[in-house]
Write a protein that holds these residues in place. Sequence first.
Motif, short mmCIF file in Angstrom:
data_model
loop_
_atom_site.label_atom_id
_atom_site.label_comp_id
_atom_site.label_asym_id
_atom_site.label_seq_id
_atom_site.Cartn_x
_atom_site.Cartn_y
_atom_site.Cartn_z
N MET A 23 0.82 -1.19 0.00
CA MET A 23 0.00 0.00 0.00
C MET A 23 0.87 1.26 0.00
O MET A 23 0.56 2.21 -0.65
N LEU A 24 1.98 1.25 0.70
CA LEU A 24 2.84 2.42 0.77
C LEU A 24 3.40 2.84 -0.58
O LEU A 24 3.35 4.02 -0.91
N PRO A 25 3.88 1.92 -1.44
CA PRO A 25 4.38 2.36 -2.75
C PRO A 25 3.31 3.07 -3.57
O PRO A 25 3.58 4.03 -4.26
N LEU A 26 2.06 2.63 -3.49
CA LEU A 26 0.98 3.28 -4.21
C LEU A 26 0.79 4.70 -3.70
O LEU A 26 0.67 5.65 -4.46
N ALA A 27 0.81 4.88 -2.38
CA ALA A 27 0.65 6.21 -1.80
C ALA A 27 1.78 7.13 -2.25
O ALA A 27 1.55 8.29 -2.56
N MET A 28 3.00 6.62 -2.31
CA MET A 28 4.13 7.44 -2.74
C MET A 28 3.99 7.80 -4.21
O MET A 28 4.29 8.91 -4.61
N THR A 29 3.49 6.89 -5.03
CA THR A 29 3.29 7.17 -6.44
C THR A 29 2.23 8.23 -6.65
O THR A 29 2.39 9.16 -7.41
N LEU A 30 1.14 8.11 -5.91
CA LEU A 30 0.07 9.09 -6.04
C LEU A 30 0.55 10.47 -5.64
O LEU A 30 0.23 11.46 -6.29
N GLN A 31 1.35 10.55 -4.59
CA GLN A 31 1.84 11.84 -4.15
C GLN A 31 2.74 12.47 -5.22
O GLN A 31 2.64 13.65 -5.48
N ALA A 32 3.58 11.69 -5.85
CA ALA A 32 4.46 12.23 -6.89
C ALA A 32 3.69 12.65 -8.13
O ALA A 32 4.14 13.48 -8.89
N ASP A 33 2.49 12.07 -8.32
CA ASP A 33 1.68 12.40 -9.49
C ASP A 33 0.76 13.60 -9.26
O ASP A 33 -0.04 13.94 -10.12
N GLU A 34 0.82 14.22 -8.09
CA GLU A 34 -0.01 15.38 -7.82
C GLU A 34 0.31 16.46 -8.85
O GLU A 34 1.46 16.63 -9.25
N PRO A 35 -0.72 17.21 -9.27
CA PRO A 35 -0.45 18.27 -10.25
C PRO A 35 0.39 19.38 -9.63
O PRO A 35 0.28 19.66 -8.44
N ASP A 43 11.38 12.77 -8.43
CA ASP A 43 11.19 12.17 -7.11
C ASP A 43 10.59 13.14 -6.10
O ASP A 43 10.64 12.90 -4.90
N ASN A 44 9.98 14.24 -6.57
CA ASN A 44 9.45 15.22 -5.62
C ASN A 44 8.33 14.61 -4.78
O ASN A 44 7.50 13.88 -5.28
N ASP A 45 8.38 14.90 -3.51
CA ASP A 45 7.37 14.45 -2.55
C ASP A 45 6.76 15.72 -1.96
O ASP A 45 7.39 16.39 -1.14
N VAL A 46 5.55 16.07 -2.39
CA VAL A 46 4.92 17.32 -1.98
C VAL A 46 4.66 17.30 -0.48
O VAL A 46 4.06 16.36 0.05
N LEU A 47 5.13 18.33 0.20
CA LEU A 47 4.93 18.47 1.64
C LEU A 47 3.83 19.47 1.94
O LEU A 47 3.08 19.30 2.91
N MET A 48 3.72 20.53 1.11
CA MET A 48 2.72 21.57 1.34
C MET A 48 2.40 22.27 0.02
O MET A 48 3.30 22.55 -0.78
N ASP A 49 1.14 22.56 -0.18
CA ASP A 49 0.67 23.36 -1.31
C ASP A 49 -0.48 24.20 -0.78
O ASP A 49 -1.58 23.70 -0.61
N ARG A 50 -0.20 25.47 -0.47
CA ARG A 50 -1.16 26.29 0.24
C ARG A 50 -1.34 27.65 -0.43
O ARG A 50 -0.38 28.25 -0.91
N SER A 51 -2.58 28.12 -0.41
CA SER A 51 -2.92 29.46 -0.86
C SER A 51 -3.43 30.23 0.35
O SER A 51 -4.25 29.70 1.12
N ILE A 52 -2.97 31.46 0.50
CA ILE A 52 -3.46 32.32 1.57
C ILE A 52 -4.00 33.57 0.91
O ILE A 52 -3.25 34.32 0.28
#
Length: 113
Positions: A1-13, A27-36
């Motif tokens: 299950m973990l490899p799928l989660a990592m793949t989905l995270q890397a595929d974020e727009p 290999d980017n792993d998104v940590l934060m994507d925020r609008s204020i």
Amino acid sequence: MLPLAMTLQADEPRPNWLPEAIELPADNDVLMDRSIGSSLRMFSFSTEHNTKTLLEDWEEALRLAGYSINQTKGDVLETAIEFSGQGINNAKIVVAPASADGRSTIEIDATLQ
């Protein structure tokens, strides 16, 4: 299950405000994507990619794409880029020191026009 989660995270727009000149590493792993509000944007990710090379490539690509690079004498050139242009009043890319696992965090903050 973990490899799928990592793949989905890397595929974020990628954020739509982020200049196309900034090509994110695979290999980017998104940590934060925020609008204020309507103009402040914050985006961060971790990577094992060589951050010095990334910053050099991004600075050149931003310059070629018509962005203004706003480096000051006090800036540590190997860990930050400040730029503006094309809908961005000002933005800064900052690299945090690598963690024990060898991944570095890159933060991109921007104020949009």
